[in-house]
Design a protein around this motif. Structure first.
Motif, short mmCIF file in Angstrom:
data_model
loop_
_atom_site.label_atom_id
_atom_site.label_comp_id
_atom_site.label_asym_id
_atom_site.label_seq_id
_atom_site.Cartn_x
_atom_site.Cartn_y
_atom_site.Cartn_z
N ALA A 285 24.32 20.79 24.20
CA ALA A 285 23.27 21.07 23.22
C ALA A 285 22.15 21.86 23.88
O ALA A 285 22.19 22.17 25.08
N ARG A 286 21.15 22.21 23.10
CA ARG A 286 19.94 22.81 23.61
C ARG A 286 18.89 21.72 23.76
O ARG A 286 18.85 20.79 22.95
N PRO A 287 18.05 21.80 24.76
CA PRO A 287 17.09 20.71 25.01
C PRO A 287 16.25 20.35 23.80
O PRO A 287 15.96 19.16 23.58
N GLU A 288 15.88 21.33 23.00
CA GLU A 288 15.06 21.03 21.83
C GLU A 288 15.81 20.24 20.76
O GLU A 288 15.20 19.69 19.83
N GLU A 289 17.14 20.19 20.87
CA GLU A 289 17.95 19.45 19.91
C GLU A 289 18.13 17.98 20.29
O GLU A 289 18.80 17.23 19.57
N ILE A 290 17.52 17.56 21.40
CA ILE A 290 17.74 16.22 21.95
C ILE A 290 16.45 15.41 21.93
O ILE A 290 15.38 15.90 22.26
N THR A 291 16.57 14.15 21.54
CA THR A 291 15.50 13.20 21.75
C THR A 291 16.13 11.85 22.10
O THR A 291 17.34 11.66 21.94
N VAL A 292 15.30 10.94 22.60
CA VAL A 292 15.76 9.60 22.97
C VAL A 292 14.80 8.60 22.34
O VAL A 292 13.58 8.70 22.53
N MET A 293 15.34 7.63 21.60
CA MET A 293 14.49 6.69 20.88
C MET A 293 15.33 5.51 20.41
O MET A 293 16.55 5.62 20.27
N ASN A 294 14.70 4.39 20.16
CA ASN A 294 15.34 3.25 19.48
C ASN A 294 16.68 2.87 20.11
O ASN A 294 16.89 3.04 21.30
N THR A 295 17.58 2.32 19.30
CA THR A 295 18.93 2.01 19.71
C THR A 295 19.90 2.66 18.73
O THR A 295 19.49 3.20 17.70
N LEU A 296 21.19 2.61 19.04
CA LEU A 296 22.16 3.44 18.33
C LEU A 296 22.21 3.19 16.83
O LEU A 296 22.11 4.12 16.03
N SER A 297 22.39 1.95 16.41
CA SER A 297 22.52 1.69 14.97
C SER A 297 21.25 2.04 14.22
O SER A 297 21.30 2.55 13.10
N VAL A 298 20.10 1.77 14.85
CA VAL A 298 18.82 2.16 14.24
C VAL A 298 18.78 3.66 14.03
O VAL A 298 18.41 4.16 12.97
N ASN A 299 19.19 4.40 15.06
CA ASN A 299 19.13 5.86 14.96
C ASN A 299 20.09 6.41 13.92
O ASN A 299 19.76 7.36 13.20
N LEU A 300 21.28 5.85 13.83
CA LEU A 300 22.22 6.32 12.81
C LEU A 300 21.66 6.07 11.41
O LEU A 300 21.81 6.91 10.51
N HIS A 301 21.02 4.94 11.21
CA HIS A 301 20.38 4.70 9.91
C HIS A 301 19.30 5.74 9.65
O HIS A 301 19.21 6.31 8.55
N LEU A 302 18.45 6.00 10.64
CA LEU A 302 17.38 6.98 10.46
C LEU A 302 17.93 8.38 10.20
O LEU A 302 17.37 9.14 9.40
N LEU A 303 19.01 8.71 10.87
CA LEU A 303 19.61 10.03 10.67
C LEU A 303 20.25 10.15 9.29
O LEU A 303 20.23 11.23 8.68
N MET A 304 20.80 9.05 8.79
CA MET A 304 21.36 9.11 7.45
C MET A 304 20.28 9.26 6.38
O MET A 304 20.55 9.76 5.28
N VAL A 305 19.05 8.85 6.68
CA VAL A 305 17.94 9.15 5.77
C VAL A 305 17.85 10.65 5.55
O VAL A 305 17.60 11.13 4.45
#
Length: 423
Positions: free
Chosen positions: A94-114
């Motif tokens: 990926a490109r660095p601007e496309e990456i972040t680190v936060m929360n945990t996996l299931s939390v992030n998948l829920h947020l991404l599905m928003v």
């Protein structure tokens, strides 16, 4: 190369292994005073020795600087997460601007599905694999219900063919085409947790995009294990945990990829918090959200630096070695393990069935026909840490950072003894 099931041959492979020295970078549990043979890096990676230094640094800064550590620590806490973007971008393609680190996996998948599951009466279905990891199943069901749809109708599972243990890519592509303009989202595990199969992420992403759907990937078993090119594959998003092949510690922070075409947008649906607002304006406490121009716009709260510290320590190792070298060893050591299993199978009155296809990373899932949990317990009692899955499967993951070829040979001998002495 023609393999041999001998100690001398395995030791020679270790002598030729350019990554052999990295075994000394990790801490090994012991059983009966001896270091274990560790096959469960697909559940929890071993601890890198340098992790303690990174955590201790934060503890020292906290003690000596207190709140000022946010800005004046050796690695200031307020932008600590940014240090992970460059090395992670190399790991996932990926490109660095496309990456972040936060929360945990299931939390992030829920947020991404928003952001990426926004169904309407016509386009509302989700394609996934049958018997996905339970957390993924629960997430999809709850997301569908939240939007007022029936999971029985809205979730379309791609099944394996009768009598087969793996998915065929053509079946997944056909199902995506069949659902067509009713499809809102494709969300599949990039590497299946149970059988270790690596999905054809490029082809599946292309198929999903071709029918107008968003495509995301759960990469819990893929990151740090197999080659990824998320940007070039055109995936909309992905998320992964960091405690398996990434060796960041139990339950640790999750990485996120969001394709650059979705960045720097105010119109995208998203749950927002102050750490996602523009960095230079964050402490002005403005009432209106101004998104960061990168994937950090999806961050809600300030980064948990005590969790990120061991992740950063592990990524330092990935930077030193590079994914290409890890993948080369992954292929060779997994092939040698497969060979050893075949040789032991010839020597005992048993039958092993490897249900992992050739499209794989460093996991072999093995049906122990004629055996049972007694054999699993024997292995564990003799210092071989493996993973048991019902009904009768052990998962073996020879992680290239810290597993040796000699251990593959020694495992074969312990396995043989366990079968012959099971009575």
């Amino acid at each position: 190369m023609k393999f041999e099931n001998t100690l001398e041959f395995a030791q020679e492979l270790d002598k030729r292994d350019p990554l052999a020295k990295y075994r000394n970078e990790f801490v090994y549990p012991k059983v009966k005073g001896k270091e274990v043979i560790y096959f469960t890096g697909n559940s929890l990676g071993l601890q890198p020795k340098r992790s303690k230094e990174f955590v201790d640094e934060i503890m020292k800064d906290w003690a000596e600087l207190a709140v000022e550590g946010h800005f004046y620590a050796n690695r200031p806490w307020w932008d600590y997460h940014e240090r992970l973007a460059n090395p992670l971008a190399k790991v996932v393609g990926a490109r660095p601007e496309e990456i972040t680190v936060m929360n945990t996996l299931s939390v992030n998948l829920h947020l991404l599905m928003v952001s990426f599951y926004t169904p309407n009466p016509k386009r509302y279905k989700i394609v996934c694999e049958e018997k996905a990891f339970p957390s993924d199943q629960y997430m999809l069901q709850s997301q569908v219900r939240f939007h007022g749809f029936d999971p029985e109708n809205a979730i379309v599972e791609v099944k394996k063919r009768e009598g087969e243990h793996y998915w065929r890519t053509e079946d997944i592509l056909a199902k995506i085409d069949e659902v067509g303009d009713e499809l809102a989202l494709v969300l599949i595990g990039g590497v299946n947790y149970y059988n270790g199969q690596v999905m054809d992420m490029k082809a599946i992403t292309e198929a999903g995009k071709a029918v107008g759907a968003n495509v995301g990937w759960d990469l819990a078993h893929a990151v740090g294990n197999v080659a990824l090119e998320l940007h070039d594959w055109n995936a909309d998003f992905a998320a992964w945990c960091s405690y398996k092949y990434m060796n960041s510690g139990p339950g640790n922070a999750s990485g996120v990829f969001i394709h650059e075409r979705h960045l720097n947008r105010k119109d995208i649906p998203r749950f927002e918090g102050w750490w996602g607002t523009k960095k230079e304006e964050r402490f002005l406490m403005k009432p209106q959200f101004e998104p960061m121009s990168n994937a950090d716009a999806w961050q809600i709260s300030n980064p948990p630096v005590l969790s990120l510290a061991p992740y950063l320590a592990s990524l330092e190792l990935f930077e030193e070695v590079g994914m290409q070298a890890l993948i080369e060893k992954q292929k060779s050591i997994t092939s040698y393990l497969e060979f050893v299993l075949g040789e032991i199978d010839k020597d005992v009155d048993s039958s092993f069935e490897i249900i992992t296809p050739q499209e794989r990373g460093c996991q072999l899932s093995v049906f122990l026909h004629g055996q049972g949990k007694v054999l699993f317990n024997y292995l564990m009692d003799h210092g071989v840490i493996v993973d048991w899955r019902e009904p009768n499967v052990i998962r073996l993951a020879p992680a290239p950072f810290y597993c040796s070829f000699e251990e593959m040979y020694r495992f074969g001998q312990i396995l043989k003894e366990g079968i012959l002495n099971k009575d």
